[in-house]
Scaffold this motif. Structure first.
Motif, PDB file in Angstrom:
ATOM      1  N   GLU A  19     -26.360   3.113  31.069  1.00 31.52           N
ATOM      2  CA  GLU A  19     -25.588   2.523  29.983  1.00 31.52           C
ATOM      3  C   GLU A  19     -24.728   3.545  29.258  1.00 31.52           C
ATOM      4  N   PHE A  20     -25.008   4.845  29.430  1.00 36.69           N
ATOM      5  CA  PHE A  20     -24.356   5.870  28.633  1.00 36.69           C
ATOM      6  C   PHE A  20     -23.351   6.712  29.412  1.00 36.69           C
ATOM      7  N   ASP A  21     -23.603   6.951  30.711  1.00 38.26           N
ATOM      8  CA  ASP A  21     -22.699   7.817  31.450  1.00 38.26           C
ATOM      9  C   ASP A  21     -22.762   7.528  32.947  1.00 38.26           C
ATOM     10  N   ILE A  22     -21.804   8.125  33.657  1.00 39.36           N
ATOM     11  CA  ILE A  22     -21.673   7.981  35.108  1.00 39.36           C
ATOM     12  C   ILE A  22     -21.662   9.379  35.718  1.00 39.36           C
ATOM     13  N   LEU A  23     -22.430   9.577  36.777  1.00 33.16           N
ATOM     14  CA  LEU A  23     -22.481  10.853  37.478  1.00 33.16           C
ATOM     15  C   LEU A  23     -21.967  10.658  38.898  1.00 33.16           C
ATOM     16  N   ASP A  61     -13.333  14.577  23.425  1.00 34.42           N
ATOM     17  CA  ASP A  61     -12.460  14.156  22.343  1.00 34.42           C
ATOM     18  C   ASP A  61     -13.213  13.070  21.587  1.00 34.42           C
ATOM     19  N   GLY A  62     -12.544  12.299  20.786  1.00 33.39           N
ATOM     20  CA  GLY A  62     -13.236  11.319  19.970  1.00 33.39           C
ATOM     21  C   GLY A  62     -13.931  10.226  20.743  1.00 33.39           C
ATOM     22  N   GLN A  63     -13.492   9.948  21.978  1.00 34.82           N
ATOM     23  CA  GLN A  63     -14.013   8.811  22.724  1.00 34.82           C
ATOM     24  C   GLN A  63     -14.633   9.187  24.060  1.00 34.82           C
ATOM     25  N   HIS A  64     -14.199  10.286  24.655  1.00 35.06           N
ATOM     26  CA  HIS A  64     -14.590  10.601  26.028  1.00 35.06           C
ATOM     27  C   HIS A  64     -15.244  11.973  26.108  1.00 35.06           C
ATOM     28  N   PHE A  65     -16.205  12.086  27.035  1.00 36.59           N
ATOM     29  CA  PHE A  65     -16.952  13.320  27.209  1.00 36.59           C
ATOM     30  C   PHE A  65     -17.132  13.568  28.703  1.00 36.59           C
ATOM     31  N   ASN A  66     -16.829  14.781  29.133  1.00 35.52           N
ATOM     32  CA  ASN A  66     -16.924  15.139  30.546  1.00 35.52           C
ATOM     33  C   ASN A  66     -17.737  16.412  30.727  1.00 35.52           C
ATOM     34  N   LEU A  67     -18.491  16.477  31.816  1.00 37.91           N
ATOM     35  CA  LEU A  67     -19.163  17.696  32.240  1.00 37.91           C
ATOM     36  C   LEU A  67     -18.874  17.918  33.719  1.00 37.91           C
ATOM     37  N   LEU A  68     -18.619  19.154  34.085  1.00 38.78           N
ATOM     38  CA  LEU A  68     -18.599  19.558  35.482  1.00 38.78           C
ATOM     39  C   LEU A  68     -19.768  20.500  35.694  1.00 38.78           C
ATOM     40  N   LEU A  69     -20.575  20.213  36.715  1.00 42.72           N
ATOM     41  CA  LEU A  69     -21.796  20.962  36.965  1.00 42.72           C
ATOM     42  C   LEU A  69     -21.820  21.468  38.401  1.00 42.72           C
ATOM     43  N   GLU A  70     -22.512  22.570  38.602  1.00 44.17           N
ATOM     44  CA  GLU A  70     -22.759  23.005  39.970  1.00 44.17           C
ATOM     45  C   GLU A  70     -23.557  21.927  40.709  1.00 44.17           C
ATOM     46  N   ASP A  71     -23.279  21.766  41.968  1.00 41.13           N
ATOM     47  CA  ASP A  71     -24.013  20.782  42.762  1.00 41.13           C
ATOM     48  C   ASP A  71     -25.297  21.412  43.276  1.00 41.13           C
ATOM     49  N   LYS A  84     -19.756  14.400  35.275  1.00 34.82           N
ATOM     50  CA  LYS A  84     -20.325  13.348  34.437  1.00 34.82           C
ATOM     51  C   LYS A  84     -19.265  12.839  33.469  1.00 34.82           C
ATOM     52  N   PHE A  85     -19.229  11.514  33.296  1.00 30.60           N
ATOM     53  CA  PHE A  85     -18.273  10.861  32.412  1.00 30.60           C
ATOM     54  C   PHE A  85     -19.028   9.911  31.488  1.00 30.60           C
ATOM     55  N   SER A  86     -18.739   9.997  30.192  1.00 30.80           N
ATOM     56  CA  SER A  86     -19.357   9.057  29.265  1.00 30.80           C
ATOM     57  C   SER A  86     -18.774   7.668  29.476  1.00 30.80           C
ATOM     58  N   ARG A  87     -19.575   6.649  29.193  1.00 30.30           N
ATOM     59  CA  ARG A  87     -19.113   5.270  29.274  1.00 30.30           C
ATOM     60  C   ARG A  87     -18.653   4.807  27.897  1.00 30.30           C
ATOM     61  N   PRO A  88     -17.864   3.733  27.828  1.00 31.74           N
ATOM     62  CA  PRO A  88     -17.375   3.266  26.521  1.00 31.74           C
ATOM     63  C   PRO A  88     -18.521   2.991  25.557  1.00 31.74           C
ATOM     64  N   LEU A  89     -18.328   3.359  24.302  1.00 34.38           N
ATOM     65  CA  LEU A  89     -19.354   3.161  23.293  1.00 34.38           C
ATOM     66  C   LEU A  89     -19.455   1.688  22.913  1.00 34.38           C
ATOM     67  N   PRO A  90     -20.677   1.192  22.645  1.00 36.49           N
ATOM     68  CA  PRO A  90     -20.827  -0.213  22.261  1.00 36.49           C
ATOM     69  C   PRO A  90     -20.216  -0.520  20.907  1.00 36.49           C
ATOM     70  N   SER A  91     -20.123   0.483  20.025  1.00 36.66           N
ATOM     71  CA  SER A  91     -19.488   0.294  18.722  1.00 36.66           C
ATOM     72  C   SER A  91     -19.121   1.655  18.158  1.00 36.66           C
ATOM     73  N   PRO A  92     -18.109   1.726  17.279  1.00 36.44           N
ATOM     74  CA  PRO A  92     -17.666   3.018  16.732  1.00 36.44           C
ATOM     75  C   PRO A  92     -18.750   3.762  15.953  1.00 36.44           C
ATOM     76  N   GLN A  93     -19.750   3.032  15.431  1.00 32.78           N
ATOM     77  CA  GLN A  93     -20.776   3.681  14.623  1.00 32.78           C
ATOM     78  C   GLN A  93     -21.592   4.705  15.409  1.00 32.78           C
ATOM     79  N   TRP A  94     -21.554   4.616  16.749  1.00 33.58           N
ATOM     80  CA  TRP A  94     -22.328   5.530  17.575  1.00 33.58           C
ATOM     81  C   TRP A  94     -21.534   6.769  17.981  1.00 33.58           C
TER      82      TRP A  94
END
Length: 404
Positions: free
Chosen positions: A84-88, A154-164, A109-119
């Motif tokens: 529900e929170f991110d995609i790998l 940024d305010g809406q999106h979060f990314n991580l690149l990790l070693e495999d 890793k990519f964050s998924r859209p937030l259910p509401s701005p409060q989070w």
């Protein structure tokens, strides 16, 4: 010109990970060998999803990590996991030339859209915490984790690149009541992690690590929100006795967080099979721990209770729980710190409330889609059965009197 901020985690564990409104984070080793994080303002924009990836974006991001790496001229993208929170995803890279140690594959890793701005603030803090955890653990040999290559927010999106680090997600066998070697592999890594950081305390831990006492009131509120979300759907999903336990425990959540544990360490915070990549070599199984968004200072049994109470069926847990706890204690004590089995069992008994709190709070976070989330409801059922089996409420009430 981009501004650079460097934080040397190794020199002062109380320093914070840089957290600006928009930025790019990536780790590096300076000339002294200390591990640090730099932040560049908006050099690389955070992406909304894997579909937005380009060769240019990947080249820029990876060359921030190592300028000697060649340009990425092509890549393929394979799904690894999603929640529900991110995609790998796993990216297989094709570079202009072999370069100086350029990776052939990486995890993204990519964050998924937030259910509401409060989070938004909570998720942003979780992202920074996960990046900090990878940074900290990459400088130790506590447990198997992928190396952090790049992080952007940024305010809406979060990314991580990790070693495999290799490996795949856990896939349940046909018979869920048989003990799985995956649990032993995860407990091995958790015991090594906990043993490495067993001298951690709330006073000495880095600021990015969660403290249970600090979040007592916030979590108690979110738990009640989750109870109300479950109230509308529990019929047919949860037994009356299970929901009654969930409802009753709302009065104890803050006190449970305030109880001062005598053994504290760095804990993963969300130790479940879905947050592990497994490698198999014949009969051997090894796990690499992912998803450190809730890393913090806790009793070691918090992670153990989360793993066994969430991912073992009722029959499997009763058949293998004692043996798994004994195995954990043997590995943990290799750190030089004693953890008697009886003491570990009492801590485990008390920490069985940890996964219940997490899952009930998640019910509030996901209340709009709760009726479709059978896995979450199944975990809550398992949590309740474990609490009943260990008569954990009696211990909770006893310790609550100590707090009072």
């Amino acid at each position: 010109m981009s501004q650079i901020l460097t934080t040397k985690i190794a020199s002062n564990p109380r320093e914070r990970l840089p957290q600006e409104e928009n930025g790019v984070l990536f780790p590096h080793a300076d000339r002294s060998g200390e591990f640090a994080v730099r932040e560049f303002e908006s050099d690389v924009a955070a992406l909304a999803s894997p579909e937005a990836l380009t060769e240019s974006w990947l080249s820029t991001a990876l060359q921030l990590r190592n300028p000697e790496w060649p340009e990425v001229v092509g890549f393929t993208c394979e799904p690894v996991s999603a929640n529900e929170f991110d995609i790998l995803v796993r990216l297989r890279l094709r570079c202009a030339d072999s370069g100086d140690g350029a990776p052939a594959t990486i995890l993204a890793k990519f964050s998924r859209p937030l259910p509401s701005p409060q989070w938004e603030d909570f998720i942003r803090q979780s992202f920074a915490r996960e990046a900090s955890a990878y940074q900290e653990l990459n400088s130790h040999y506590a447990c198997r984790v992928p190396g952090l290559l790049f992080a952007a927010a940024d305010g809406q999106h979060f990314n991580l690149l990790l070693e495999d680090c290799g490996g795949e997600n856990y896939v349940a066998n046909e018979s869920p009541d048989e003990h799985q070697p995956e649990h032993e592999a995860v407990l091995q890594e958790l015991a090594q992690l906990h043993g490495c950081f067993v001298r951690t305390s709330p006073a000495t831990a880095p600021e990015w690590q969660l403290r249970q006492r600090d979040s007592a009131r916030f979590i108690a509120h979110r738990y009640r929100v989750g109870v109300e979300a479950l109230r509308g759907v529990y019929s047919g999903w949860l037994a009356q006795g299970h929901f009654s336990l969930v409802e009753k425990f709302a009065d104890y959540v803050a006190d449970w967080h305030r109880y001062e544990r005598h053994i504290l360490t760095l804990s993963h915070g969300d130790a479940r099979l879905e947050n592990v990549l497994f490698q198999r070599d014949g009969g051997a199984c090894r796990g690499s721990l992912l998803s450190w968004k809730l890393a913090g200072v806790r009793n070691p049994m918090y992670d153990v209770a989360s793993l066994l109470s969430n991912d073992l069926s009722y029959v499997a847990r009763n058949n293998s729980e004692a043996a798994l706890l004994q195995r954990y204690c043997r590995v943990f004590e290799q750190s030089g710190t004693q953890y008697p089995f009886r003491e570990a069992c009492e801590d485990y008994r008390f920490n069985l409330f940890g996964p219940l709190i997490f899952n009930v709070c998640a019910s509030g976070f996901l209340q709009d889609t709760l009726v479709q989330n059978g896995e979450l409801i199944k975990r809550i059922r398992r949590n309740c059965m474990a609490i009943f089996d260990w008569d954990a409420m009696t211990l909770m009430q006893k310790r609550r009197n100590v707090i009072a």
